[in-house]
Design a protein around this motif. Structure first.
Motif, PDB file in Angstrom:
ATOM      1  N   PRO A  78       0.826  -1.212   0.000  1.00 47.60           N
ATOM      2  CA  PRO A  78       0.000   0.000   0.000  1.00 47.60           C
ATOM      3  C   PRO A  78       0.859   1.260   0.000  1.00 47.60           C
ATOM      4  CG  PRO A  78       0.015  -1.001   2.186  1.00 47.60           C
ATOM      5  CD  PRO A  78       0.861  -1.876   1.309  1.00 47.60           C
ATOM      6  N   VAL A  79       0.393   2.268  -0.702  1.00 42.61           N
ATOM      7  CA  VAL A  79       1.154   3.516  -0.861  1.00 42.61           C
ATOM      8  C   VAL A  79       0.238   4.692  -0.532  1.00 42.61           C
ATOM      9  CG1 VAL A  79       2.626   4.854  -2.403  1.00 42.61           C
ATOM     10  CG2 VAL A  79       2.337   2.386  -2.786  1.00 42.61           C
ATOM     11  N   GLY A  80       0.759   5.634   0.288  1.00 44.05           N
ATOM     12  CA  GLY A  80      -0.077   6.738   0.769  1.00 44.05           C
ATOM     13  C   GLY A  80      -0.109   7.957  -0.118  1.00 44.05           C
ATOM     14  N   VAL A  81       0.337   7.811  -1.373  1.00 41.13           N
ATOM     15  CA  VAL A  81       0.283   8.926  -2.334  1.00 41.13           C
ATOM     16  C   VAL A  81      -0.223   8.384  -3.675  1.00 41.13           C
ATOM     17  CG1 VAL A  81       2.164  10.246  -1.271  1.00 41.13           C
ATOM     18  CG2 VAL A  81       2.679   8.531  -3.033  1.00 41.13           C
ATOM     19  N   GLY A  82      -0.532   9.292  -4.561  1.00 42.08           N
ATOM     20  CA  GLY A  82      -0.946   8.894  -5.906  1.00 42.08           C
ATOM     21  C   GLY A  82       0.206   8.259  -6.658  1.00 42.08           C
ATOM     22  N   GLU A  83      -0.104   7.483  -7.677  1.00 41.84           N
ATOM     23  CA  GLU A  83       0.929   6.679  -8.325  1.00 41.84           C
ATOM     24  C   GLU A  83       1.933   7.501  -9.136  1.00 41.84           C
ATOM     25  OE1 GLU A  83      -0.955   3.706 -10.800  1.00 41.84           O
ATOM     26  OE2 GLU A  83      -2.288   5.143 -11.730  1.00 41.84           O
ATOM     27  N   SER A  84       1.557   8.709  -9.548  1.00 39.20           N
ATOM     28  CA  SER A  84       2.501   9.542 -10.298  1.00 39.20           C
ATOM     29  C   SER A  84       3.809   9.735  -9.531  1.00 39.20           C
ATOM     30  CB  SER A  84       1.904  10.938 -10.558  1.00 39.20           C
ATOM     31  OG  SER A  84       0.878  10.867 -11.505  1.00 39.20           O
ATOM     32  N   PRO A 105      -4.510   2.837  -8.780  1.00 42.44           N
ATOM     33  CA  PRO A 105      -5.001   3.942  -7.957  1.00 42.44           C
ATOM     34  C   PRO A 105      -6.268   3.532  -7.214  1.00 42.44           C
ATOM     35  CG  PRO A 105      -5.616   4.284 -10.251  1.00 42.44           C
ATOM     36  CD  PRO A 105      -4.806   3.016 -10.197  1.00 42.44           C
ATOM     37  N   LEU A 106      -6.456   4.053  -6.035  1.00 40.15           N
ATOM     38  CA  LEU A 106      -7.745   3.902  -5.368  1.00 40.15           C
ATOM     39  C   LEU A 106      -8.051   5.182  -4.611  1.00 40.15           C
ATOM     40  CD1 LEU A 106      -7.507   1.470  -2.298  1.00 40.15           C
ATOM     41  CD2 LEU A 106      -5.534   2.437  -3.408  1.00 40.15           C
ATOM     42  N   MET A 107      -9.339   5.456  -4.435  1.00 40.24           N
ATOM     43  CA  MET A 107      -9.737   6.697  -3.793  1.00 40.24           C
ATOM     44  C   MET A 107      -9.717   6.516  -2.281  1.00 40.24           C
ATOM     45  SD  MET A 107     -10.244   8.462  -6.516  1.00 40.24           S
ATOM     46  CE  MET A 107     -11.034   9.984  -5.972  1.00 40.24           C
ATOM     47  N   GLY A 108      -8.842   7.274  -1.601  1.00 35.54           N
ATOM     48  CA  GLY A 108      -8.829   7.254  -0.146  1.00 35.54           C
ATOM     49  C   GLY A 108      -9.653   8.406   0.395  1.00 35.54           C
ATOM     50  N   LYS A 109      -9.703   8.514   1.739  1.00 36.11           N
ATOM     51  CA  LYS A 109     -10.513   9.590   2.326  1.00 36.11           C
ATOM     52  C   LYS A 109      -9.921  10.966   2.030  1.00 36.11           C
ATOM     53  CE  LYS A 109     -12.881   7.306   6.124  1.00 36.11           C
ATOM     54  NZ  LYS A 109     -12.842   6.960   7.552  1.00 36.11           N
ATOM     55  N   GLN A 110      -8.547  11.021   1.987  1.00 45.13           N
ATOM     56  CA  GLN A 110      -7.913  12.327   1.761  1.00 45.13           C
ATOM     57  C   GLN A 110      -7.333  12.464   0.350  1.00 45.13           C
ATOM     58  OE1 GLN A 110      -6.709  11.584   5.461  1.00 45.13           O
ATOM     59  NE2 GLN A 110      -8.634  12.621   5.867  1.00 45.13           N
ATOM     60  N   GLY A 111      -7.817  11.685  -0.583  1.00 45.29           N
ATOM     61  CA  GLY A 111      -7.326  11.815  -1.948  1.00 45.29           C
ATOM     62  C   GLY A 111      -6.934  10.462  -2.519  1.00 45.29           C
ATOM     63  N   VAL A 112      -6.214  10.528  -3.637  1.00 44.55           N
ATOM     64  CA  VAL A 112      -5.897   9.306  -4.364  1.00 44.55           C
ATOM     65  C   VAL A 112      -4.716   8.582  -3.724  1.00 44.55           C
ATOM     66  CG1 VAL A 112      -5.204   8.356  -6.594  1.00 44.55           C
ATOM     67  CG2 VAL A 112      -6.777  10.292  -6.497  1.00 44.55           C
ATOM     68  N   LEU A 113      -4.863   7.283  -3.484  1.00 48.34           N
ATOM     69  CA  LEU A 113      -3.791   6.436  -2.968  1.00 48.34           C
ATOM     70  C   LEU A 113      -3.427   5.415  -4.041  1.00 48.34           C
ATOM     71  CD1 LEU A 113      -5.427   5.791   0.520  1.00 48.34           C
ATOM     72  CD2 LEU A 113      -3.795   7.588  -0.101  1.00 48.34           C
ATOM     73  N   THR A 114      -2.508   4.535  -3.705  1.00 49.11           N
ATOM     74  CA  THR A 114      -2.041   3.560  -4.688  1.00 49.11           C
ATOM     75  C   THR A 114      -1.856   2.202  -4.025  1.00 49.11           C
ATOM     76  OG1 THR A 114      -0.794   5.349  -5.759  1.00 49.11           O
ATOM     77  CG2 THR A 114      -0.216   3.092  -6.391  1.00 49.11           C
ATOM     78  N   GLU A 115      -2.106   1.144  -4.763  1.00 46.71           N
ATOM     79  CA  GLU A 115      -1.663  -0.185  -4.352  1.00 46.71           C
ATOM     80  C   GLU A 115      -0.755  -0.736  -5.432  1.00 46.71           C
ATOM     81  OE1 GLU A 115      -4.974  -2.143  -1.359  1.00 46.71           O
ATOM     82  OE2 GLU A 115      -4.941  -2.745  -3.463  1.00 46.71           O
ATOM     83  N   GLY A 158       6.424  12.664   5.221  1.00 47.40           N
ATOM     84  CA  GLY A 158       5.871  12.563   6.574  1.00 47.40           C
ATOM     85  C   GLY A 158       4.548  11.810   6.642  1.00 47.40           C
ATOM     86  N   ILE A 159       4.432  10.763   5.824  1.00 46.06           N
ATOM     87  CA  ILE A 159       3.181   9.997   5.777  1.00 46.06           C
ATOM     88  C   ILE A 159       3.301   8.742   6.636  1.00 46.06           C
ATOM     89  CG2 ILE A 159       1.727   8.551   4.291  1.00 46.06           C
ATOM     90  CD1 ILE A 159       2.392  10.553   2.025  1.00 46.06           C
ATOM     91  N   THR A 160       2.328   8.538   7.529  1.00 47.28           N
ATOM     92  CA  THR A 160       2.225   7.262   8.232  1.00 47.28           C
ATOM     93  C   THR A 160       0.965   6.571   7.742  1.00 47.28           C
ATOM     94  OG1 THR A 160       3.184   8.349  10.149  1.00 47.28           O
ATOM     95  CG2 THR A 160       2.252   6.155  10.487  1.00 47.28           C
ATOM     96  N   LEU A 161       1.128   5.387   7.193  1.00 45.04           N
ATOM     97  CA  LEU A 161      -0.005   4.689   6.598  1.00 45.04           C
ATOM     98  C   LEU A 161      -0.712   3.856   7.657  1.00 45.04           C
ATOM     99  CD1 LEU A 161      -0.792   4.950   3.678  1.00 45.04           C
ATOM    100  CD2 LEU A 161       0.183   2.691   3.265  1.00 45.04           C
TER     101      LEU A 161
END
Lengths: 261, 261
Positions: free
Chosen positions: A183-189, A211-221, A251-254
């Protein structure tokens, strides 16, 4: 992405979904994903799916194209009791064998319906191509059938799933592709370049980014798939390093919370 | 079932779903039914759907087969920012045109991301086949595109739906098939013979019969489709008479309650 290391055996399948109701949008298909999961679980690569209407020539053409190019073909739909159910006849024609009354099929239908004399509709469902083996239908009696490398199943999802459950143990799979998900806490770009570099280092591992839609924006798997578990683990560690570095920079904690859709 | 009366114009389309994640069963497709409904609403016959993996040769072969045989082709998937997104390049190769940087696409992505300098991933999504028109992406900026009779859209359902909404008014549909549905309080076997007789009387009306699970057992919906409304109404009345007679023989009163799944 094909994986062709010498020790791997690739078994390929196709699915043929038959039904005007899918193409008109009246019904959303629910069978493809079930067939896909059964294949993956059984070490079979689902290579192609086609959806076509209830048309004799179309079914024959598609079935002959698919069955000669794959180890297995799974069809759904068109084996019911009414005039628009023409799959059994189309399959018989594709194989050049007669479609004939099968007493065992009639008996199973009669037993489920609790009557000795079948309706014309019931009799229609007892017509099976010569030489085919019956596929059990514990839901409503009327069987599917297997002929050559083709498995002919019902379109009603509850019945299709029961038939699939019955045939799965009879299939000979190849090397099972193991998979890992990062799992990735940012968009795939943001990780695209680093991910491409990992893919270059591990050409025999299929690395997909979704890509998948998270609560705070686009995330990635990131999903990695490979028949060789050691290679898969090494590639997964490389992806995880890329992702950890990216998370640290930002500074992302998943947490599972972050990922909830 | 084709309908070929002289006054009707048939516009045919195909959909090409591109993505390893659909074939592996990781993701259940949600786009096909949306494309199917848009086609039906717009008087376009969705004639065939294929699902294939993220493979250059497979995409080119399937796209060339489908675009030459249909008025429109709709593709979904594979236009994101990562190395496994190869649809744009495959489409360019299928059409024999270069895949090149499109500043307008880059501007739209930059605007949505709120930054002037795009990441390599962002730049990848700004590569568009020469001569293609952009398809607006109000969700995440990165556009799809139309080239010839092929519409190339994202795989993420939320984005695909927005793109579809944008292109629908630009499509030239043919004769819109009207449809009527007749609910039946018994399984389809029971009415199969009578239904086949109605189909013979109305060869230009497509009459489909679909089982569904009711609270007290299997029910049926008969769906009639035709471009000629008068003919459709006549056929629907004929089916309704068959169904009414069947209900009366068996003392069935159909309520919305009976039909609830």
């Amino acid at each position: 992405m094909p994986m062709n290391s010498a020790s791997e055996k690739i078994v390929r399948a196709a699915a043929l979904v038959i039904g005007d109701e899918i193409l008109s949008g009246r019904t959303a298909d629910r069978n493809i994903v079930e067939i896909a999961r059964m294949c993956t679980d059984g070490g079979i690569v689902l290579h192609e799916v086609r959806i076509i209407g209830d048309d004799m020539d179309e079914i024959i053409t598609a079935l002959n194209a698919l069955r000669h190019a794959h180890d297995y073909v799974f069809t759904t739909g068109g084996i019911g009791p009414t005039h628009d159910d023409i799959t059994a006849e189309a399959v018989a024609r594709a194989f050049g064998v007669p479609l004939e009354h099968r007493q065992e099929a009639a008996d199973r239908i009669a037993e489920k319906f609790g009557r000795k004399v079948l309706t014309p509709g019931g009799l229609r469902m007892a017509r099976i191509p010569r030489g085919a083996d019956l596929i059990d239908n514990p839901v409503s009696g009327a069987p599917g059938f297997r002929i050559g490398n083709v498995f002919v199943m019902a379109g009603v999802p509850e019945i299709m799933r029961a038939m699939l459950h019955g045939i799965a143990p009879t299939l000979a799979g190849g090397t099972r592709l193991e998979s890992r998900t990062v799992p990735v806490g940012v968009g795939e770009s943001t990780i695209a370049t680093d991910l491409a570099a990992v893919q270059e280092r591990f050409p025999d591992v299929s690395i997909g980014s979704y890509p998948l839609m998270g609560k705070q924006g686009v995330l990635t798997e990131v999903v990695l798939r490979c028949g060789d578990v050691n290679m898969l683990e090494n590639a997964t560690r490389a992806v995880q390093q890329v992702v950890d570095a990216c998370h640290e920079r930002r500074g992302i904690t998943l947490t599972s919370e972050t990922r909830t859709q």
